[in-house]
Design an enzyme around this catalytic site. Structure first.
Site, mmCIF file in Angstrom:
data_model
loop_
_atom_site.group_PDB
_atom_site.id
_atom_site.type_symbol
_atom_site.label_atom_id
_atom_site.label_comp_id
_atom_site.label_asym_id
_atom_site.label_seq_id
_atom_site.Cartn_x
_atom_site.Cartn_y
_atom_site.Cartn_z
ATOM 1 N N ARG A 230 -14.042 64.694 88.692
ATOM 2 C CA ARG A 230 -13.063 65.270 87.768
ATOM 3 C C ARG A 230 -12.352 66.426 88.446
ATOM 4 N NH1 ARG A 230 -12.731 61.451 85.633
ATOM 5 N NH2 ARG A 230 -12.898 60.848 83.455
ATOM 6 N N GLU A 259 -3.154 66.165 85.495
ATOM 7 C CA GLU A 259 -2.756 64.803 85.882
ATOM 8 C C GLU A 259 -1.627 64.305 84.986
ATOM 9 O OE1 GLU A 259 -6.222 62.263 86.140
ATOM 10 O OE2 GLU A 259 -7.158 63.583 87.608
ATOM 11 N N HIS A 277 -5.958 59.115 90.845
ATOM 12 C CA HIS A 277 -7.035 58.818 89.870
ATOM 13 C C HIS A 277 -7.211 57.297 89.687
ATOM 14 C CE1 HIS A 277 -9.278 60.428 86.080
ATOM 15 N NE2 HIS A 277 -9.887 59.374 86.599
HETATM 16 C C1 3PG Z 1 -13.619 57.338 84.367
HETATM 17 O O1 3PG Z 1 -13.998 58.405 83.868
HETATM 18 O O2 3PG Z 1 -14.010 56.240 83.962
HETATM 19 C C2 3PG Z 1 -12.702 57.369 85.546
HETATM 20 O O3 3PG Z 1 -12.288 58.648 85.852
HETATM 21 C C3 3PG Z 1 -11.525 56.425 85.410
HETATM 22 O O4 3PG Z 1 -10.561 56.881 84.522
HETATM 23 P P1 3PG Z 1 -9.347 55.900 84.123
HETATM 24 O O5 3PG Z 1 -9.925 54.841 83.219
HETATM 25 O O6 3PG Z 1 -8.358 56.735 83.402
HETATM 26 O O7 3PG Z 1 -8.821 55.304 85.365
#
Ligand code: 3PG
Length: 302
Positions: A230, A259, A277
């Site tokens: 994170r 983000e 991400h």
């Molecule tokens: C999560 O916590 O599952 C990951 O960080 C992925 O996040 P996302 O589904 O927004 O890609």
């Protein structure tokens, strides 16, 4: 009919299966200002990390609405006010098992990217340069990987690192974990001081950075910091200062304080490998997440 709103996307196979089972599925992203109002018409909302389900949205949804279930298709639930939703009688679920291998593989990809200048080579070659002499890398084999957090993703990464000939250290808030004697349990300080690669695998710490100036200062000058966990767990300003002052050798980053990130200095830094991400963004992880979501919904409305 049970109505499901999917705001950040879900696998086509899961959408199809839910529809076949008689659920109504609407795939639509709503801006925060209108999400609460729209949610009044749904029993379930399925989100990833882009949609934030905060208190005001929950309150609005409950004004005459029927929302009963929030599903986070993924691991981190820091974008949802979980305790508040539950207090208001809305169940919250996530899919913690589905994406571990994908996130671990991305962390490894960033390790290779920084060790062998892959990210910056892509940039410089596209710029017409042939910087062969400049990009003398290091092998991953024989190096030490320090894992901060030792949950599902960290264990997947440890397995892969071991096969590549790395020594694996880990630290964990629950202490030493039985059954993992090939890896060494250490304090956070030890991890920072001894590792060639420090990789984070912890949830959001309520906005508090676990890795700041002091922690980065403990790392070797030749070490790399990898963050596919994170954004807020690493202080981006401290990281940028450390990169500029050669306190550490580089960083691989998939997650950001904000983000989409506006930290152009960080993402353009020559010593950094970046992705937007995408840790869980693989066909396999999203298929498994979709399957888990279908199971959660069927179980919930049984
Ligand atoms: C999560 O916590 O599952 C990951 O960080 C992925 O996040 P996302 O589904 O927004 O890609």
């Amino acid at each position: 009919m049970v109505r499901i709103l999917v705001t950040d996307g879900m696998s086509a196979s899961a959408v199809k299966e839910l529809k076949e089972k008689g659920f109504e599925v609407v795939e639509q992203f709503y801006e925060p200002e209108v999400l609460g109002e729209e949610l009044k018409n749904f029993d379930v909302v399925v989100v990833r990390s882009a949609t934030k389900v905060r208190k005001p949205i929950i309150d609005k949804a409950l004004e005459g609405g029927k929302l009963k279930l929030i599903i986070r298709g993924g691991v981190g639930v820091d974008n949802i006010d979980v305790a508040y939703a539950e207090e208001k009688g809305i169940a919250v679920r996530n899919t913690p098992n589905a994406s571990s291998a994908s996130v671990a593989e991305l962390a490894l990809a960033h390790m290779f990217a920084v060790a062998r200048f892959i990210a910056i080579s892509n940039v410089s070659m596209r710029d017409g340069k042939w910087d062969k002499k400049k990009y003398k890398g290091t092998e991953i084999s024989g190096k030490t990987l320090g894992l901060i957090g030792f949950g599902r993703i960290a264990k997947e990464l440890a397995k892969r690192a071991e096969v590549l000939g790395m020594k694996v250290l880990y630290t964990n808030r629950r202490g030493k974990v039985e059954g993992f004697d090939n890896y060494e349990y250490c304090t956070l300080e030890d991890i920072l001081k001894r590792s060639d690669y420090v990789s984070l695998h912890i949830p959001s710490q309520n906005g508090k950075a676990l890795i700041g100036k002091d922690e980065i200062a403990m790392m070797k000058n030749s070490a790399y910091l990898i963050n596919c966990a994170r954004g807020g767990v690493v202080d981006e300003k401290a990281l940028l200062d450390a990169l500029n002052n050669e306190v550490i050798a580089g960083a691989g980053i998939d997650v950001y304080e904000e983000e989409p990130t506006k930290n152009t200095e960080l993402i353009n830094h020559a010593k950094v490998s970046v992705t937007p991400h995408i840790g869980a963004s693989t066909k396999e992880a999203q298929t498994r997440i979709g399957e888990e979501i279908v199971k959660i919904i069927i179980e919930f409305f049984k």
